[in-house]
Structure formats: C-alpha cells, structure tokens
Design an enzyme around this catalytic site. Structure first.
Site, PDB file in Angstrom:
ATOM      1  N   LYS A 156      -5.646  -5.310   3.845  1.00  0.00           N
ATOM      2  CA  LYS A 156      -6.624  -4.189   3.640  1.00  0.00           C
ATOM      3  C   LYS A 156      -7.513  -4.547   2.629  1.00  0.00           C
ATOM      4  CE  LYS A 156      -6.068   0.500   1.752  1.00  0.00           C
ATOM      5  NZ  LYS A 156      -5.495   1.755   2.008  1.00  0.00           N
TER       6      LYS A 156
ATOM      7  N   SER B  50      -8.205   1.805   5.176  1.00  0.00           N
ATOM      8  CA  SER B  50      -6.919   2.224   5.112  1.00  0.00           C
ATOM      9  C   SER B  50      -6.596   2.286   6.815  1.00  0.00           C
ATOM     10  CB  SER B  50      -6.602   3.611   5.040  1.00  0.00           C
ATOM     11  OG  SER B  50      -6.722   3.471   3.481  1.00  0.00           O
TER      12      SER B  50
ATOM     13  N   ARG C 189      -7.683  -1.160  -6.219  1.00  0.00           N
ATOM     14  CA  ARG C 189      -7.948  -2.514  -5.654  1.00  0.00           C
ATOM     15  C   ARG C 189      -9.094  -3.033  -6.571  1.00  0.00           C
ATOM     16  NH1 ARG C 189      -5.128  -2.761  -0.587  1.00  0.00           N
ATOM     17  NH2 ARG C 189      -4.046  -0.925  -1.055  1.00  0.00           N
TER      18      ARG C 189
ATOM     19  N   LYS D 202       1.193   9.223  -5.411  1.00  0.00           N
ATOM     20  CA  LYS D 202      -0.049   9.091  -5.073  1.00  0.00           C
ATOM     21  C   LYS D 202      -0.963   9.947  -5.436  1.00  0.00           C
ATOM     22  CE  LYS D 202      -2.897   7.682  -1.135  1.00  0.00           C
ATOM     23  NZ  LYS D 202      -2.777   7.045   0.262  1.00  0.00           N
TER      24      LYS D 202
ATOM     25  N   ASP E 244      -0.564  -0.752  -4.703  1.00  0.00           N
ATOM     26  CA  ASP E 244      -1.866  -0.216  -5.550  1.00  0.00           C
ATOM     27  C   ASP E 244      -1.766   1.218  -5.942  1.00  0.00           C
ATOM     28  OD1 ASP E 244      -0.919   1.342  -2.731  1.00  0.00           O
ATOM     29  OD2 ASP E 244      -3.399   1.386  -2.476  1.00  0.00           O
ATOM     30  N   ASN E 245      -0.409   2.107  -5.603  1.00  0.00           N
ATOM     31  CA  ASN E 245      -0.334   3.228  -6.022  1.00  0.00           C
ATOM     32  C   ASN E 245       0.939   3.783  -5.617  1.00  0.00           C
ATOM     33  OD1 ASN E 245      -2.705   3.828  -3.604  1.00  0.00           O
ATOM     34  ND2 ASN E 245      -0.828   5.082  -3.651  1.00  0.00           N
TER      35      ASN E 245
ATOM     36  N   CYS F 216      -6.045   4.150  -3.520  1.00  0.00           N
ATOM     37  CA  CYS F 216      -6.292   2.766  -3.013  1.00  0.00           C
ATOM     38  C   CYS F 216      -7.423   2.037  -3.390  1.00  0.00           C
ATOM     39  CB  CYS F 216      -6.530   2.830  -1.424  1.00  0.00           C
ATOM     40  SG  CYS F 216      -4.821   3.268  -0.626  1.00  0.00           S
TER      41      CYS F 216
ATOM     42  N   HIS G 294     -10.733  -2.326   1.602  1.00  0.00           N
ATOM     43  CA  HIS G 294     -11.097  -0.898   0.965  1.00  0.00           C
ATOM     44  C   HIS G 294     -12.088  -0.875  -0.310  1.00  0.00           C
ATOM     45  CE1 HIS G 294      -9.177   3.156   1.424  1.00  0.00           C
ATOM     46  NE2 HIS G 294     -10.324   3.078   1.614  1.00  0.00           N
TER      47      HIS G 294
ATOM     48  N   ASP H  26       0.814  -1.237  -0.112  1.00  0.00           N
ATOM     49  CA  ASP H  26       0.077   0.110   0.178  1.00  0.00           C
ATOM     50  C   ASP H  26       0.976   1.466  -0.093  1.00  0.00           C
ATOM     51  OD1 ASP H  26      -1.862   1.860  -0.002  1.00  0.00           O
ATOM     52  OD2 ASP H  26      -2.580   0.984   2.154  1.00  0.00           O
ATOM     53  N   ASP H  27       0.971   1.912  -1.203  1.00  0.00           N
ATOM     54  CA  ASP H  27       1.534   3.323  -1.300  1.00  0.00           C
ATOM     55  C   ASP H  27       3.026   3.269  -1.331  1.00  0.00           C
ATOM     56  OD1 ASP H  27      -1.049   4.274  -0.882  1.00  0.00           O
ATOM     57  OD2 ASP H  27      -0.463   5.555   0.806  1.00  0.00           O
TER      58      ASP H  27
ATOM     59  N   HIS I 170       1.585   2.340   4.080  1.00  0.00           N
ATOM     60  CA  HIS I 170       0.792   3.422   4.016  1.00  0.00           C
ATOM     61  C   HIS I 170       0.695   4.052   5.502  1.00  0.00           C
ATOM     62  CE1 HIS I 170      -3.266   5.385   4.645  1.00  0.00           C
ATOM     63  NE2 HIS I 170      -3.510   5.036   3.418  1.00  0.00           N
TER      64      HIS I 170
HETATM   65 MG    MG Z   1      -2.640   3.063  -1.473  1.00  0.00          MG
END
Ligand code: MG
Length: 479
Positions: free
Chosen positions: A131, A156, A81, A314, A293-294, A77, A133, A37-38, A241
């Site tokens: 996660k 998150s 996903r 992001k 994810d980003n 996010c 989301h 994540d991130d 994240h």
């Molecule tokens: Mg993310």
C-alpha cells in the site's frame, strides 16, 4: 628525526580519524520495513493476543527487540506513512487532516525528501511493495519518491479507481470487466481496486485473496536479486485493513475468525522474508522493523482488531490509536531477546537508518534510536499526538496530557476540548482511565509550555486534500 616521525604519525592518523564514522558500501546494512495496516497493539501473540497465533513475529521478537511504547506518526493511514517516510510530523507536509482517495488530485509533495531518496543517493537499491497512500497519480507514486520500483495497491484496499490512470498494455482484467468499463467513470464500487506495477495498472480489479502471497513473493525476489549491494525494502501490507482477504491456505484456520486468518498470513509472510535473509546470509547485515500504521478499526467490530489494554483505536489520539506493536530485528546489531520500554516513533526510523548507514542526513523530527537498539536509552523525551493540524495530546516520559479528546465513527464519543487538560501516568495507567491532573499541576504546566513551543516551531503545510478530481465519482460525504 622527531618532527618527521610526528608528521608521519599525524598523516597516518588524519585519514583514519576522518573514516571513523564512515560505513563502506559493502558493510552498509540493508533495511526492511514491514508495515501492517490497522493492526492493533493487542493483535500479536507476543503482545498478548490469546487466539491469534503469530509464531514468526514472536520469534523475530525473541531474536530481536520488542518495543512497548512505540508510536505511529498519526492515527490514520496517509499521515502515518508520510511521517515514517519523511521523519517529519505530518502537519508539516500538509498530509495531517485526512487520507487520499482515488478522487484526490494531489499527493505528498515530490519535493519532500523520503528515506528512500536519502538511501538511494547513498547507493542503495530501493523498492516499495504494498500500500502506498501518498497519492496515486504519476507525480506522487513511489517511483517519484525515491523508490526504484513499486508493486501494490496505491491506496487503501476498500477504495475505488481513477479511470484516467495508466493501464498496462497487457493489463489483466477480472470478473468480466472490459477495458472500456474500467476506464469509464462509473458509480463508485468500494473494494474494486487496481494493482499497479511502477506507474501502470497491471490488474483490475485486484485479486486480494492472493495478495499477501504475491507481496511476499515480490519481497523475496527483491532480496535475492540484491544480495551484493545495499537495499531498502518498504513492504507496506494492505492488511489487516478491511476488506479482509486471506488465501485458501489460511482461510478458516485461526480461532479469531477471518481477521485472525489475515494476521496469521501476514505473520507467515514475515517468516518467509526472515527465512530468505537467513538462507542468503543477509541476516548478518539486515535490519528489519515490523510495525503498524495506526490502531485497530474499532467501528468495524469483529472485522477490526484489538488495541489490547490500551484505550481507543484508529483515528484517535488515545494510545490505542497510535501505540503500535513494534519489533526490531538484526542479529548481532540489535540486542537479542530484549524488550525496550522507552518511547520511540516511526518518525525516528529515518534518522536511525541514516545513522546505521553512516549517512549524515537527518529527518526534521526524527531521532536516532540506535542507543536504545543496543540496550540503552532512547533520545525521545517528547512525542506529540496530532489529529489534523491540531495538537491533541503530548507524551513526556511516563506522562500523557490531553488537551482534546475525540472518538471516531461512533466510537469513544464526540470531540471534547478540555478546559482543564487531562493527565495520565502511562506507567501506572496504560489504559488512560484515571485523570490525575489535579494532583500534578506542576507537570501539567510544564507540558503546556512544551506544547506552546511546539505550536511556535511547527507550522502546518498546505492542505493537500483540497483539490479533487472532478471526473471521479465520489460519495456525497466527500463533496
Ligand atoms: Mg491504516
């Protein structure tokens, strides 16, 4: 004599022809997606980070295939996903224009067909760890979207709690919180998030320091329990994240501070999972994909990651927002020690998996990357960068055309709609610094025609962020 012999030959051949592309249950490959994540493009040592050490993912890359031009479906996010799990551009699923919060009344439509559902109907056991989301209320949880089980934070790790969620009878309450307090719509305190097992909260607030360890244990257990049947494991880490959390074993160990500690613990988690596959002999028939994810959360400064030489992070459609460090691993099935410089996307995992499993289903915007995994070409020629339901940019081969550019949370400036689109050659200019549109008007025209066609073909779904829960306290900006 001749006719019966031919007939016999024909009868013999017909079934073998029919079975040519069928994969038997015992041979069906297992799939594991490890989704950070991130995490930025420049945050792993095998992508050039000088002070974060990721020996396990580096080894995964040496034994497998590292991609240089692999894109997440969206720069934030939730839509990212949704894109991975459905193989559809997030605008189609109504998830493109935001992310879900604990006050969101809806989630991704349960009628969407996820990879988990498709694999499950082909005999796979499926699990989601980490996660989610895509909606925290019962109808939208992983168990409603094709996963046999779920363990994790439903959104998150900096969000809050919806007090009307179901608490397990033996829920573990921490930090002196009583059940009465947990179920009371209180002032929103960010970072006090629930840990869920299937549809119930089992811990509140979740102890995030031990979370990567616990996610890893869940993954290892799931693999060990499913050695005799095909499985799909979707492990979407809550990290790196913000807020950053690492266990005592990793805290203070990396040269990159807490961010580096968190990435190094995630790396060790990947190592444990691959080691479990080797120990059980499942390495010969399991495909593992590591990606994010980003891009990095740049406005968090030292708490956020790095997109390396790419521009932006992001929330942006510059490459730094969506191009992700990505490794495919599967000894004997994926070309070892290779680097793929073709374009691919998380959108493509759906059809790539069904192809490898011998299942006919395809994701609507999802292409089969198996030729590239064997060392050949990727079928992906075009990749659209959406922000919300609007096309901001398009990649076509080495070209990237921007119609609109926009920063996020004070980074990279305000929204700018470009009357004359910007054109970059990503091979020569991966940092998107030098606009060469005036020299290549033919390329610009061609790419504008692709965008017109995409706008005609792909219509936005109903926006799922409109309905909000009235009993959950929310900050003023969300009202
Ligand atoms: Mg993310």
């Amino acid at each position: 004599m001749k006719v019966p012999l031919l007939a016999a030959l024909f009868l013999f051949m017909v079934p073998s022809l029919c079975l040519a592309h069928e994969v038997h249950d015992a041979e069906k490959p297992n799939f594991i997606v490890i989704f950070a994540d991130d995490l930025g493009y420049g945050d792993l040592s095998c992508y050039g980070h000088p002070s974060i050490s990721t020996p396990y993912i580096d080894r995964m890359a040496t034994e497998g295939q590292r991609w240089t031009d692999f894109y997440a479906a969206a720069p934030v996010c939730t839509p990212s996903r949704a894109g991975l799990l459905t193989g559809r551009y997030p605008t189609r699923t109504g998830t493109a224009s935001g992310v879900f919060f604990e006050w969101s009344a809806e989630g991704m439509d349960p009628a969407e067909v996820t990879i988990a559902e498709t694999l499950k109907s082909a005999g796979y056991t499926t699990a989601a760890v980490g996660k989610w989301h895509l909606g925290h209320r019962k109808a939208y949880l992983p168990t409603s979207q094709g996963f046999d089980s779920y363990y994790g934070i439903p959104y998150s790790n900096d969000m809050g709690i919806d007090a009307k969620m179901t608490f397990a009878k033996d829920v573990k309450l921490r930090g002196g919180v009583t059940l009465e307090q947990a179920q009371m719509p209180a002032k929103r305190k960010t970072g006090l998030v629930p840990l869920m097992e299937n549809e119930e909260i089992i811990e509140f607030p979740c102890d995030q320091d031990s979370l990567t360890k616990r996610y890893t244990e869940r993954c290892v257990e799931f693999i060990k329990e499913n050695q005799k049947k095909p499985f799909f494991l979707y492990y979407a880490s809550s990290f790196p994240h913000v807020p950053l959390h690492a266990s005592a074993e990793f805290r203070g160990k990396s040269k990159r501070g807490l961010y580096g500690d968190v990435v190094e613990e995630l790396d060790a988690s990947v190592g444990r999972i691959l080691e479990t596959l080797r120990q059980t002999g499942l390495d010969k028939n399991t495909i593992v994909v590591f990606t994010s994810d980003n891009g990095p959360w740049l406005s968090e400064k030292l708490r956020g990651g790095s997109s390396g030489l790419l521009r932006g992070g992001k929330g942006m459609t510059w490459d730094g927002g969506m191009r992700e460090p990505t490794v495919f691993w599967g000894p004997g099935q994926i070309k070892a020690g290779s680097i793929c410089r073709e374009v691919g996307s998380t959108l493509d995992l759906y059809t790539t998996f069904t192809s490898l499993a011998g299942i006919k289903a395809k994701g609507e915007d999802s292409l089969d990357l198996t030729p590239a995994l064997k060392g050949g070409k990727s079928p992906r020629e075009l990749f659209y960068f959406y922000r919300g339901d609007q096309i901001y940019a398009l990649r076509w081969g080495q070209w990237k055309l921007h119609l609109v550019t926009e920063g996020w949370l004070g980074v990279e400036g305000d929204k700018e709609v470009h009357k004359s689109p910007l054109l970059y050659h990503l091979g020569r200019d991966p940092g998107e610094k030098y606009d060469v549109a005036s020299h290549h008007q033919d390329v610009v025209r061609k790419m504008l025609s692709f965008i017109d066609k995409q706008k005609e073909d792909v219509k936005p779904g109903r926006n799922l962020y409109v309905k909000k829960l009235d009993y959950v306290d929310r900050p003023a900006w969300s009202k």
